[in-house]
Design a protein around this motif. Sequence first.
Motif, mmCIF file in Angstrom:
data_model
loop_
_atom_site.group_PDB
_atom_site.id
_atom_site.type_symbol
_atom_site.label_atom_id
_atom_site.label_comp_id
_atom_site.label_asym_id
_atom_site.label_seq_id
_atom_site.Cartn_x
_atom_site.Cartn_y
_atom_site.Cartn_z
ATOM 1 N N THR A 103 -6.613 -15.853 -9.863
ATOM 2 C CA THR A 103 -7.311 -14.743 -10.519
ATOM 3 C C THR A 103 -8.122 -13.952 -9.493
ATOM 4 N N PHE A 104 -8.798 -14.673 -8.606
ATOM 5 C CA PHE A 104 -9.569 -14.008 -7.552
ATOM 6 C C PHE A 104 -8.651 -13.177 -6.660
ATOM 7 N N HIS A 105 -7.520 -13.748 -6.268
ATOM 8 C CA HIS A 105 -6.579 -13.018 -5.412
ATOM 9 C C HIS A 105 -6.041 -11.773 -6.112
ATOM 10 N N ALA A 106 -5.767 -11.888 -7.405
ATOM 11 C CA ALA A 106 -5.247 -10.732 -8.146
ATOM 12 C C ALA A 106 -6.281 -9.607 -8.214
ATOM 13 N N ARG A 107 -7.520 -9.964 -8.506
ATOM 14 C CA ARG A 107 -8.579 -8.949 -8.570
ATOM 15 C C ARG A 107 -8.826 -8.329 -7.190
ATOM 16 N N THR A 108 -8.834 -9.159 -6.179
ATOM 17 C CA THR A 108 -9.030 -8.660 -4.828
ATOM 18 C C THR A 108 -7.881 -7.740 -4.428
ATOM 19 N N GLU A 109 -6.669 -8.105 -4.801
ATOM 20 C CA GLU A 109 -5.504 -7.278 -4.477
ATOM 21 C C GLU A 109 -5.591 -5.916 -5.164
ATOM 22 N N GLN A 110 -6.068 -5.885 -6.406
ATOM 23 C CA GLN A 110 -6.227 -4.609 -7.115
ATOM 24 C C GLN A 110 -7.246 -3.711 -6.403
ATOM 25 N N GLU A 111 -8.356 -4.274 -6.009
ATOM 26 C CA GLU A 111 -9.376 -3.479 -5.312
ATOM 27 C C GLU A 111 -8.884 -3.047 -3.933
ATOM 28 N N ASN A 112 -8.155 -3.925 -3.268
ATOM 29 C CA ASN A 112 -7.585 -3.577 -1.977
ATOM 30 C C ASN A 112 -6.604 -2.411 -2.120
ATOM 31 N N GLU A 113 -5.804 -2.438 -3.163
ATOM 32 C CA GLU A 113 -4.834 -1.365 -3.402
ATOM 33 C C GLU A 113 -5.549 -0.047 -3.705
ATOM 34 N N ALA A 114 -6.624 -0.093 -4.487
ATOM 35 C CA ALA A 114 -7.395 1.123 -4.769
ATOM 36 C C ALA A 114 -8.008 1.675 -3.493
ATOM 37 N N LEU A 115 -8.535 0.808 -2.656
ATOM 38 C CA LEU A 115 -9.100 1.224 -1.375
ATOM 39 C C LEU A 115 -8.021 1.832 -0.484
ATOM 40 N N TYR A 116 -6.857 1.234 -0.471
ATOM 41 C CA TYR A 116 -5.736 1.749 0.320
ATOM 42 C C TYR A 116 -5.351 3.154 -0.137
ATOM 43 N N LYS A 117 -5.274 3.362 -1.445
ATOM 44 C CA LYS A 117 -4.873 4.671 -1.971
ATOM 45 C C LYS A 117 -5.880 5.766 -1.603
ATOM 46 N N VAL A 118 -7.159 5.462 -1.703
ATOM 47 C CA VAL A 118 -8.176 6.457 -1.343
ATOM 48 C C VAL A 118 -8.130 6.735 0.156
ATOM 49 N N ASN A 119 -7.923 5.692 0.965
ATOM 50 C CA ASN A 119 -7.810 5.883 2.411
ATOM 51 C C ASN A 119 -6.607 6.752 2.760
ATOM 52 N N VAL A 120 -5.497 6.563 2.063
ATOM 53 C CA VAL A 120 -4.307 7.383 2.318
ATOM 54 C C VAL A 120 -4.589 8.843 1.958
ATOM 55 N N LYS A 121 -5.268 9.077 0.839
ATOM 56 C CA LYS A 121 -5.625 10.450 0.463
ATOM 57 C C LYS A 121 -6.504 11.092 1.530
ATOM 58 N N LEU A 122 -7.470 10.339 2.034
ATOM 59 C CA LEU A 122 -8.356 10.861 3.076
ATOM 60 C C LEU A 122 -7.578 11.147 4.361
ATOM 61 N N ILE A 123 -6.681 10.254 4.727
ATOM 62 C CA ILE A 123 -5.902 10.445 5.953
ATOM 63 C C ILE A 123 -5.001 11.668 5.836
ATOM 64 N N VAL A 124 -4.370 11.859 4.678
ATOM 65 C CA VAL A 124 -3.521 13.039 4.487
ATOM 66 C C VAL A 124 -4.355 14.309 4.586
ATOM 67 N N LEU A 125 -5.508 14.319 3.963
ATOM 68 C CA LEU A 125 -6.376 15.488 4.029
ATOM 69 C C LEU A 125 -6.823 15.753 5.471
ATOM 70 N N ARG A 126 -7.165 14.698 6.199
ATOM 71 C CA ARG A 126 -7.563 14.870 7.594
ATOM 72 C C ARG A 126 -6.397 15.331 8.462
ATOM 73 N N MET A 127 -5.192 14.825 8.162
ATOM 74 C CA MET A 127 -4.017 15.251 8.926
ATOM 75 C C MET A 127 -3.723 16.727 8.724
#
Length: 165
Positions: free
Chosen positions: A115-139
């Motif tokens: 359960t901990f791994h699943a919740r952590t994976e969800q938050e990690n995925e959300a963080l990844y998506k926001v980072n990708v949006k920021l990187i695209v905007l910066r690019m």
Amino acid sequence: LPETVIAKYSMGDLISRIANDVGEVRVLYAFGLLQIANLVLLLIFAISQMLAINVGLTIVVLLPLMLMLIISKLIMPRMDEYYTDIQNLVGSLTNKVTEAYVNVHVLKANAAEETFHARTEQENEALYKVNVKLIVLRMLFWPLLGSTHNISILFVLFYGGFLLI
């Protein structure tokens, strides 16, 4: 720290904010102040000399700079929003990992690792998506910002050449 700050944020969030904010303040003092001094000197000396040589050419050269300021005004709030989202997500993720580290015996006793791994994976995925949006905007933003210099040179060549002819 004042007690209200400690009560407002969790331990992981405080750790994340301190780590990120110290880095940002370091960059501000190292490069930000240098850039501000450079800009002030540029405005005082270079532009005054350009205006003394030819007002029309100076205005033509500064047009791409005005375009850059408009684009920055539109894009920077979005980048700030992404930076804030990233900081909040990193704080939340750091908090979950810190709590899990402190309470690892409870996780193991209740067989809650998955359960901990699943919740952590969800938050990690959300963080990844926001980072990708920021990187695209910066690019998109930084090359556009850098190209204003080249556009200014192009304007100087064409308009200056026209004035020379």
